[in-house]
Design a protein around this motif. Structure first.
Motif, PDB file in Angstrom:
ATOM      1  N   LEU A   1      -2.725 -13.476 -14.485  1.00 27.51           N
ATOM      2  CA  LEU A   1      -2.992 -12.168 -13.903  1.00 27.51           C
ATOM      3  C   LEU A   1      -1.795 -11.731 -13.080  1.00 27.51           C
ATOM      4  O   LEU A   1      -1.644 -12.103 -11.930  1.00 27.51           O
ATOM      5  CB  LEU A   1      -4.259 -12.226 -13.046  1.00 27.51           C
ATOM      6  CG  LEU A   1      -5.525 -12.604 -13.798  1.00 27.51           C
ATOM      7  CD1 LEU A   1      -6.694 -12.710 -12.832  1.00 27.51           C
ATOM      8  CD2 LEU A   1      -5.824 -11.600 -14.896  1.00 27.51           C
ATOM      9  N   LYS A   2      -0.931 -10.955 -13.711  1.00 29.26           N
ATOM     10  CA  LYS A   2       0.245 -10.463 -13.012  1.00 29.26           C
ATOM     11  C   LYS A   2       0.355  -8.968 -13.234  1.00 29.26           C
ATOM     12  O   LYS A   2      -0.188  -8.421 -14.196  1.00 29.26           O
ATOM     13  CB  LYS A   2       1.515 -11.179 -13.471  1.00 29.26           C
ATOM     14  CG  LYS A   2       1.863 -10.966 -14.927  1.00 29.26           C
ATOM     15  CD  LYS A   2       3.118 -11.713 -15.298  1.00 29.26           C
ATOM     16  CE  LYS A   2       3.488 -11.396 -16.747  1.00 29.26           C
ATOM     17  NZ  LYS A   2       4.715 -12.028 -17.139  1.00 29.26           N
ATOM     18  N   ASP A   3       1.042  -8.326 -12.322  1.00 25.91           N
ATOM     19  CA  ASP A   3       1.231  -6.886 -12.396  1.00 25.91           C
ATOM     20  C   ASP A   3       2.034  -6.561 -13.649  1.00 25.91           C
ATOM     21  O   ASP A   3       3.089  -7.143 -13.893  1.00 25.91           O
ATOM     22  CB  ASP A   3       1.970  -6.414 -11.149  1.00 25.91           C
ATOM     23  CG  ASP A   3       1.773  -4.950 -10.875  1.00 25.91           C
ATOM     24  OD1 ASP A   3       1.090  -4.268 -11.660  1.00 25.91           O
ATOM     25  OD2 ASP A   3       2.299  -4.487  -9.849  1.00 25.91           O
ATOM     26  N   GLN A   4       1.517  -5.662 -14.467  1.00 19.53           N
ATOM     27  CA  GLN A   4       2.153  -5.321 -15.732  1.00 19.53           C
ATOM     28  C   GLN A   4       3.094  -4.133 -15.566  1.00 19.53           C
ATOM     29  O   GLN A   4       2.862  -3.260 -14.738  1.00 19.53           O
ATOM     30  CB  GLN A   4       1.089  -4.980 -16.772  1.00 19.53           C
ATOM     31  CG  GLN A   4       0.088  -6.096 -17.007  1.00 19.53           C
ATOM     32  CD  GLN A   4       0.696  -7.275 -17.716  1.00 19.53           C
ATOM     33  OE1 GLN A   4       1.389  -7.120 -18.708  1.00 19.53           O
ATOM     34  NE2 GLN A   4       0.449  -8.466 -17.206  1.00 19.53           N
ATOM     35  N   LYS A   5       4.132  -4.104 -16.387  1.00 14.66           N
ATOM     36  CA  LYS A   5       5.105  -3.012 -16.363  1.00 14.66           C
ATOM     37  C   LYS A   5       4.875  -2.076 -17.536  1.00 14.66           C
ATOM     38  O   LYS A   5       4.388  -2.485 -18.589  1.00 14.66           O
ATOM     39  CB  LYS A   5       6.531  -3.557 -16.458  1.00 14.66           C
ATOM     40  CG  LYS A   5       7.105  -4.021 -15.172  1.00 14.66           C
ATOM     41  CD  LYS A   5       8.585  -4.315 -15.340  1.00 14.66           C
ATOM     42  CE  LYS A   5       9.259  -4.297 -13.995  1.00 14.66           C
ATOM     43  NZ  LYS A   5      10.701  -4.407 -14.116  1.00 14.66           N
TER      44      LYS A   5
ATOM     45  N   CYS B   1       8.712   0.681 -15.161  1.00  9.67           N
ATOM     46  CA  CYS B   1       8.125   0.839 -13.833  1.00  9.67           C
ATOM     47  C   CYS B   1       6.777   0.125 -13.792  1.00  9.67           C
ATOM     48  O   CYS B   1       6.194  -0.187 -14.831  1.00  9.67           O
ATOM     49  CB  CYS B   1       7.952   2.308 -13.462  1.00  9.67           C
ATOM     50  SG  CYS B   1       6.740   3.179 -14.462  1.00  9.67           S
ATOM     51  N   TYR B   2       6.318  -0.141 -12.584  1.00  9.79           N
ATOM     52  CA  TYR B   2       4.975  -0.656 -12.386  1.00  9.79           C
ATOM     53  C   TYR B   2       4.026   0.532 -12.226  1.00  9.79           C
ATOM     54  O   TYR B   2       4.447   1.621 -11.815  1.00  9.79           O
ATOM     55  CB  TYR B   2       4.913  -1.546 -11.144  1.00  9.79           C
ATOM     56  CG  TYR B   2       5.652  -2.845 -11.302  1.00  9.79           C
ATOM     57  CD1 TYR B   2       5.090  -3.893 -12.027  1.00  9.79           C
ATOM     58  CD2 TYR B   2       6.903  -3.033 -10.746  1.00  9.79           C
ATOM     59  CE1 TYR B   2       5.765  -5.094 -12.181  1.00  9.79           C
ATOM     60  CE2 TYR B   2       7.590  -4.234 -10.899  1.00  9.79           C
ATOM     61  CZ  TYR B   2       7.010  -5.255 -11.624  1.00  9.79           C
ATOM     62  OH  TYR B   2       7.675  -6.447 -11.784  1.00  9.79           O
ATOM     63  N   LEU B   3       2.763   0.328 -12.514  1.00  9.07           N
ATOM     64  CA  LEU B   3       1.785   1.413 -12.417  1.00  9.07           C
ATOM     65  C   LEU B   3       1.759   2.039 -11.028  1.00  9.07           C
ATOM     66  O   LEU B   3       1.707   3.259 -10.889  1.00  9.07           O
ATOM     67  CB  LEU B   3       0.391   0.900 -12.777  1.00  9.07           C
ATOM     68  CG  LEU B   3       0.162   0.584 -14.252  1.00  9.07           C
ATOM     69  CD1 LEU B   3      -1.186  -0.099 -14.435  1.00  9.07           C
ATOM     70  CD2 LEU B   3       0.237   1.850 -15.093  1.00  9.07           C
TER      71      LEU B   3
END
Length: 131
Positions: free
Chosen positions: A24-28, A36-38
């Motif tokens: 679970l990691k921040d997706q680009k 960019c990230y959301l």
């Protein structure tokens, strides 16, 4: 105080893009000349009249516009209760606004810079298995 924002990203054909990852990691999001990230697509700041001000990051959205469409909505509000560590407690929008209005000086930081401290959460989608 926290406002959780739920993002939905759609491709040019209108189909939602789902992020899949075992960790679970921040997706680009990737586009022709960058990524960019959301959370970079929407800026949140404190406003004494409206309490919260959300503004789209127009320059990033323009870069994505031909390839992707973004929708976002407020998912939930929390207040963090100090129990030795901060524990979030879900609250209503009305309670959130009331706390902010009654504590304006606490939340009005110098030059009213972005109030955003980013973190992310994932939300699992239930599959529709009806035949």
């Amino acid at each position: 105080m926290t406002v959780n924002v739920l993002f939905k990203v759609f491709n040019a054909q209108g189909q939602e893009i789902l992020f899949e990852s075992d960790d679970l990691k921040d997706q680009k999001l990737y586009f022709d000349d960058g990524s960019c990230y959301l959370y970079e697509l929407v800026n949140c700041s404190f406003n004494r009249e409206n309490i919260l001000n959300f503004e789209s990051n127009i320059s990033l959205l323009k870069k994505l516009q031909a390839e992707l469409q973004l929708k976002w909505e407020i998912d939930s509000y929390t207040k963090d209760i100090d129990k030795g560590i901060l524990e979030p407690k879900l609250i209503t929008e009305a309670e959130f606004i009331d706390i902010m209005k009654n504590n304006m000086d606490t939340f009005d930081n110098s030059n009213n810079r972005s109030a955003q401290t980013t973190a992310y959460f994932t939300q699992e989608l239930a599959s529709n298995l009806a035949k």
